[in-house]
Design an enzyme around this catalytic site. Structure first.
Site, PDB file in Angstrom:
ATOM      1  N   ASP A 141      27.041   8.546  -6.653  1.00  0.00           N
ATOM      2  CA  ASP A 141      28.295   7.858  -6.335  1.00  0.00           C
ATOM      3  C   ASP A 141      29.228   8.822  -5.615  1.00  0.00           C
ATOM      4  OD1 ASP A 141      27.737   5.401  -7.401  1.00  0.00           O
ATOM      5  OD2 ASP A 141      28.465   5.906  -9.393  1.00  0.00           O
ATOM      6  N   GLU A 171      43.560   1.991  -9.713  1.00  0.00           N
ATOM      7  CA  GLU A 171      44.703   1.274 -10.275  1.00  0.00           C
ATOM      8  C   GLU A 171      45.774   2.256 -10.742  1.00  0.00           C
ATOM      9  OE1 GLU A 171      43.193  -1.280 -13.293  1.00  0.00           O
ATOM     10  OE2 GLU A 171      42.435  -2.780 -11.881  1.00  0.00           O
ATOM     11  N   VAL A 212      -7.794  30.119 -35.819  1.00  0.00           N
ATOM     12  CA  VAL A 212      -6.333  30.199 -35.863  1.00  0.00           C
ATOM     13  C   VAL A 212      -5.785  30.789 -34.566  1.00  0.00           C
ATOM     14  CG1 VAL A 212      -4.370  31.285 -37.009  1.00  0.00           C
ATOM     15  CG2 VAL A 212      -6.253  30.356 -38.364  1.00  0.00           C
ATOM     16  N   ASN A 264      -5.312  34.306 -26.077  1.00  0.00           N
ATOM     17  CA  ASN A 264      -6.398  33.510 -26.669  1.00  0.00           C
ATOM     18  C   ASN A 264      -7.755  34.024 -26.222  1.00  0.00           C
ATOM     19  OD1 ASN A 264      -4.941  31.783 -28.209  1.00  0.00           O
ATOM     20  ND2 ASN A 264      -5.196  29.997 -26.923  1.00  0.00           N
TER      21      ASN A 264
END
Length: 1097
Positions: A413, A484, A366, A783
């Site tokens: 861009d 526009e 585990v 570990n």
């Protein structure tokens, strides 16, 4: 007429179930002349005959109580009795439904809990704990401990079972929170607006507010959210591959013209404009049926998660090997000890001992299995994506978040990303009259001839898709393309009522703006003249000018454009562009009906146009863009600007933004396309700006960069940008200006269209990768330490007892898995993440510096704990009694936990030059809260968890001693950091090695130096050319003088006499004039040759 099926001759439904609703009960009471089932039946499969049975689009509109020219009423009260007021569209929604899908069945907490428990190791541990509990209860009741006053045999099994429950609940809670966060992100992803007609006005509404009967206005780049029937438009083409599987684009039109009149939800509008009446929404729509049949599944694993899964599996194998070796060693040791004992122990005791050995071995597995690694990535990504949304980044693909951390190139861009996208007309030249500032717009307009005034306003109003409407805050403004909007804003200042102009001039043909053509064209009938049509064109100035043969002068007369006029117009365009203005040209011509009939649907008639004028539109840089670009350069990320503007405008903006640096190069899209792949590769390292680019240029750019092993981030907003966005490693679409197709193709949506958000994504991407590496370093340390300590202490102790019990190890496992993941995976990015180059795409997860810290700390912790076990009684002056041993083991456990607490602080910094592990810790709230929780829980365990955790309470001095031992982890970590780099000796990758870091082939600093060197070389050659020209001129004059004197000499003089002046005479230079016809021509030639040579370089 052949049936229009959109890609198949058989009329079989593409989806089962039809409408899925019983509408028979609606027919009698519905105020509408058609029911939902009739509308959906004609769509799946597409059946124009059923459309004709219903009377066609006009009759459907009548049945749905809508005027196609007006749209629905905002406060519609259809089906309500007089005097009774209901919510708008209530009756319509009761009959046809809302455009929302039923809430998806979310994964319940219980399901997540079961999934968390569905782990082989936890199941094995549960079985072992049940056996331990049974043996303990038997031992307490009937065995050797039946006469003990306190029955504790059951405690270990119960404690292990409780620990398993806690682990499962913790994992399930994390998963549940992650699911909730991703549901919020998905809801945000589906939030968008569409244009529709309401009360005769164009308005924007959310897709959830669309009703059956709404008139939708469609533009290129839209993704249709509902099903509809085509009403009218121009050259409209859709990609319905996502719905039908047909890859061919489908032209839309009226069924009477033999075209496909059905527009399915999910279709992508490739080109053209049009309108449609909505006939199906929500679960009844085509897209809704697909979504209901196939709800979105779990998110796929990211590359980093897959890489960590492999690593976790390898570590688990080593842990399993250690557990098996421990099981065998302890079993053999116990059997040998039993055999050498004077009396063989009873079976119940042996069985109990074997169960304890099995539990201890399983617990080692585990601890060894790093199941927290994938969880750390999940937590880090979930945290990062939530925070990134606040920073203006909506992450659509989780993998993009971590990939962005390794980005080496950003192709951006200009409009809206680097600039504010708040465009206004500030300069212009129309009919030889010049506009010099925005404030002079009205005065400028009044000086124009009347014919030019009307043409200018008509061109602005007609040749546009932008409109006026309320924004999110309710303010009235122009909505649509910002260019526009700028032109309409200029027209409004000049007295333009665009609505009345559009109402009086219905277009005969519309050619929408295209990224490839960079023009938009609208053809309208000429009012008062039969069979005459006016073609209005606008777009990129150079492109429109090439199509013009005449222009309007200051008197409003059409005059031929000769080369002088053309050069003057180009000069004006260039002047505007050099002032960082975006230029738009307006032109027109008149054609007759015969010419209109010859016009194709794809190519606008742009020949022999009459030039009206050019407008200079200002779009200022966003605040902070220059600093953001500098941050990218500091982080080793090259920024390239790809824009549709002309080269002068692009250079000016790029220079202001800090993108175009000294030594960098700028080219146009056509120049780029003409190059061979080899030439493109040669220019790429220094290429910083591409102007007049097309979507194909972007795609080629991404391909070439990826061929050079670059990790490319690309921005795009148009439909045609989607291939480049898909191809890039990370595609950024614009949340405001971007089309739905571009958003669908992208990985991350810039909600504010701001370049600074890309830098924030870069910071978060690096933070995610750093967080995972921090956790990996910490977990591997624990570990190795826990497995080694358990193995060594169990094997070499006299009774085979480990330094840490199974329950203590499970608590340590929770610290190093769940809690450490929460602590180390939720630290936000700091400025230091931009102080290093990006990581290589395939660099090792664990660097030499990490291995050095892992092994160094593990060795230190194992040694310190073994020393405590063997000499702790003497060091802390504890009695050699059972109580003294219990206190010592508690102190070993406490020291071990504090070593992990302070090692977590060590792991906050993993770069070799980061020595201050406390940097920014006061802002790392999550980390501090986790540490407080661990220490508080440890105090409760030591003080009150004696039976379950095999501990006894400690006094103040003992707490202080264990805390001091834990703090030793910090100076040891500092000492390990100061060790020399020996990565080459061990074949490992150092954090600063080329295997880990991606360095640009040509840095901006190098380009500046090279450009400066070339400037000096040009200056030297220039002055050298002047000197040589002067010498040549002087020598020529002297030669002429000598020749003249020689010819004029007396013929009696000796013919062998020659001039005594040396041929290379230089002393007369100050007094000899320079001949313009000889020397300066040679100077110019020399400089030109030098420039050509430099260009070749």
């Amino acid at each position: 007429m052949a049936p229009v099926t959109g890609g198949g001759s058989e009329r079989t439904p593409l989806l089962p179930g039809g409408g899925g609703h019983n509408s028979g009960a609606l027919r009698g009471s519905s105020p509408f002349g058609v029911d939902p089932e009739q509308l959906t039946d004609m769509l799946d499969p597409k059946d124009p005959e059923k459309l004709l049975d219903l009377g066609g689009p006009d009759q459907i509109c009548k049945a749905l109580l809508v005027d196609p020219k007006v749209g629905l009423k905002q406060r519609e009260q259809v089906g309500t009795s007089a005097g009774h007021h209901a919510e708008p569209f209530q009756a319509r929604r009761e009959v046809f439904g809302r455009n929302t899908l039923p809430e998806a069945h979310a994964v319940t907490f219980l399901q997540l809990l079961i999934a968390a428990y569905n782990d082989r190791t936890l199941i094995m541990l549960t079985i072992a704990s049940v056996v331990s509990l049974a043996v303990g209860v038997y031992d307490d009741m009937l065995g050797s401990h039946k006469n003990d006053e306190v029955k504790v045999g059951w405690v270990e099994g119960a404690a292990i079972s409780l620990a398993v429950v806690v682990v499962c609940f913790t994992n399930a809670i994390n998963d549940y929170q992650k699911e909730k966060q991703f549901q919020k992100l998905n809801a945000k992803k589906e939030d968008r607006t569409v244009k529709t007609l309401r009360d005769g006005n164009e308005v924007e509404i959310g897709v959830q507010e669309i009703n059956v009967g709404d008139i939708l206005l469609i533009e290129p780049g839209d993704i249709i959210p509902v099903d509809g029937v085509y009403l009218g438009g121009h050259n409209m083409t859709c990609d319905e591959s996502s719905a039908t599987g047909e890859s061919d684009a489908i032209k839309k039109g009226l069924a009477s013209d033999g075209r496909d009149p059905f527009i399915l939800s999910g279709a992508k509008v490739l080109e053209g404009v049009g309108s449609m009446v909505v006939v199906a929404v929500g679960p009844r729509s085509f897209y809704g049926k697909i979504m209901m049949a196939m709800r979105q599944g779990q998110a796929s694993e990211t590359p980093l998660q897959r890489k960590l899964d492999v690593l976790a599996e390898q570590i688990a194998k080593y842990g399993m090997s250690a557990a098996i070796l421990l099981l065998m060693t302890l079993t053999i040791k116990y059997l040998v000890r039993c055999a050498l004992a004077p009396e063989f122990p009873p079976f119940s005791i042996m069985f109990s001992h074997f169960v304890s050995i099995i539990i201890e071995s399983i617990t080692v597995v585990v601890v060894a299995v790093p199941e927290g690694l994938p969880m750390a990535v999940t937590i880090s990504l979930a945290y990062a994506t939530t925070k990134m949304l606040k920073d203006g980044n909506l992450v659509r693909q989780l993998a993009a978040c971590e990939t962005m951390g390794g980005a080496t190139v950003v192709c951006t861009d200009k409009t809206g990303t680097l600039t504010q996208n708040l465009m206004t007309v500030v300069r212009g030249v129309v009919a030889d009259v010049e506009l010099t500032s925005r404030a002079e717009a009205q005065a400028f307009f009044k000086t124009l001839p009347k014919d030019v005034q009307s043409l200018l306003l008509e061109s602005i109003a007609i040749n546009s898709t932008a409109f006026e409407g309320p924004d999110d805050q309710g303010h009235i403004e122009f909505i649509g393309s910002k260019s526009e909007c700028a032109l309409l804003g200029f027209g409004k200042v000049c007295g333009l009522d665009y609505r009345s102009v559009r109402a009086d001039n219905k277009p005969a043909r519309v050619y929408p703006f295209s990224s490839e053509k960079k023009t938009m064209t609208t053809i309208i009938p000429v009012v008062g003249e039969s069979d005459q049509f006016r073609v209005h064109a606008k777009g990129a100035s150079e492109i429109i000018l090439r199509s013009c043969t005449k222009y309007m002068d200051k008197d409003g007369k059409c005059v031929d454009i000769d080369q002088t006029v053309r050069n003057e117009l180009l000069r004006r365009i260039s002047m505007f562009a050099n002032n960082a203005l975006r230029t738009f040209a307006l032109a027109y011509k008149v054609i007759d009906g015969a010419e209109l009939g010859l016009c194709s649907d794809d190519e606008a008639p742009l020949s022999d146009l009459i030039w009206i004028g050019v407008m200079g539109i200002q779009d200022p840089l966003r605040p902070g863009v220059h600093q953001a670009v500098e941050d990218c350069h500091r982080a080793g990320v090259i920024v390239r600007m790809i824009t549709g503007d002309n080269i002068e405008t692009a250079r000016a903006i790029a220079r202001d933004a800090g993108i175009l640096t000294k030594g960098g190069q700028a080219i146009t899209g056509p120049q780029w396309r003409k190059m061979t792949p080899e030439q493109q590769h040669a220019i790429l390292p220094r290429l910083q700006v591409m102007a007049r680019s097309s979507p194909l240029d972007k795609q080629i750019m991404v391909e070439r960069l990826q061929e050079r092993h670059e990790v490319v981030a690309m921005t795009g907003d148009g439909t045609n940008d989607s291939p480049a966005l898909k191809l890039a490693d990370v595609g950024f679409s614009m949340g405001i200006a971007g089309t739905e197709v571009a958003k669908e193709a992208s990985d991350i949506i810039l909600m504010d269209d701001d370049f600074k958000s890309i830098v924030k994504a870069l910071r978060w991407g690096r933070a995610v990768n750093d967080s995972v590496r921090k956790f990996l370093q910490f977990q591997l340390t624990v570990n190795i330490t826990a497995v080694l300590l358990t193995f060594i202490s169990s094997v070499f102790s006299s009774d085979g007892q480990s330094a840490l019990t199974a329950v203590q190890l499970l608590w340590v496992n929770m610290i190093m898995d769940t809690l450490a993941a929460l602590a180390l995976a939720t630290e936000g990015p700091t400025d230091m993440v931009l102080d290093r180059p990006p990581q290589q795409r395939h660099s090792a997860l664990i660097t030499f510096e990490m291995w050095r810290m892992i092994l160094g700390q593990a060795l230190f912790q194992v040694v310190i704990n073994l020393l405590l076990l063997n000499y702790g009684l003497e060091i802390f002056h504890l009695p050699v009694t059972k109580q003294g041993v219990a206190v010592l083991r508690t102190m070993v456990f406490n020291s071990f936990v504090f070593l992990q607490v302070f090692n977590q602080i060590n792991c906050r910094r993993i770069q070799p030059n980061e020595f201050n592990v406390f940097a920014n810790i006061h802002n790392d709230t999550g980390f501090l809260l986790v540490q407080v929780f661990i220490v508080a829980s440890q105090w409760l365990i030591i003080t009150y968890g004696g039976i379950a955790f095999s501990t006894v309470p400690l006094n103040g001095m003992q707490w202080t001693g264990t805390l001091f031992i834990g703090m030793l982890s910090l100076p040891v970590g500092l000492a390990i950091r100061m060790l020399p780099d020996l990565s080459a000796c061990f074949g490992l990758e150092s954090a600063n090695s080329p295997a880990q870091q991606h360095l640009p082939e040509v840095s901006t600093a190098r380009m500046r130096i090279e450009a400066s060197v070339k400037d000096v070389q040009r200056a030297v050659k220039f002055f050298g050319a002047i000197r040589n020209a002067q010498q040549t001129s002087r020598a020529g004059k002297i030669d002429d003088s000598v020749s003249h004197n020689f010819l004029e000499e007396d013929p009696c003089r000796s013919p062998t006499r020659t001039s005594t002046l040396p041929s290379g005479l230089t002393t007369a230079a100050p007094t000899v004039p320079v001949s313009a016809s000889s020397s300066w021509t040679k100077v110019k030639a020399a400089v030109n040759n030098n420039s050509l040579n430099n260009n070749k370089d």
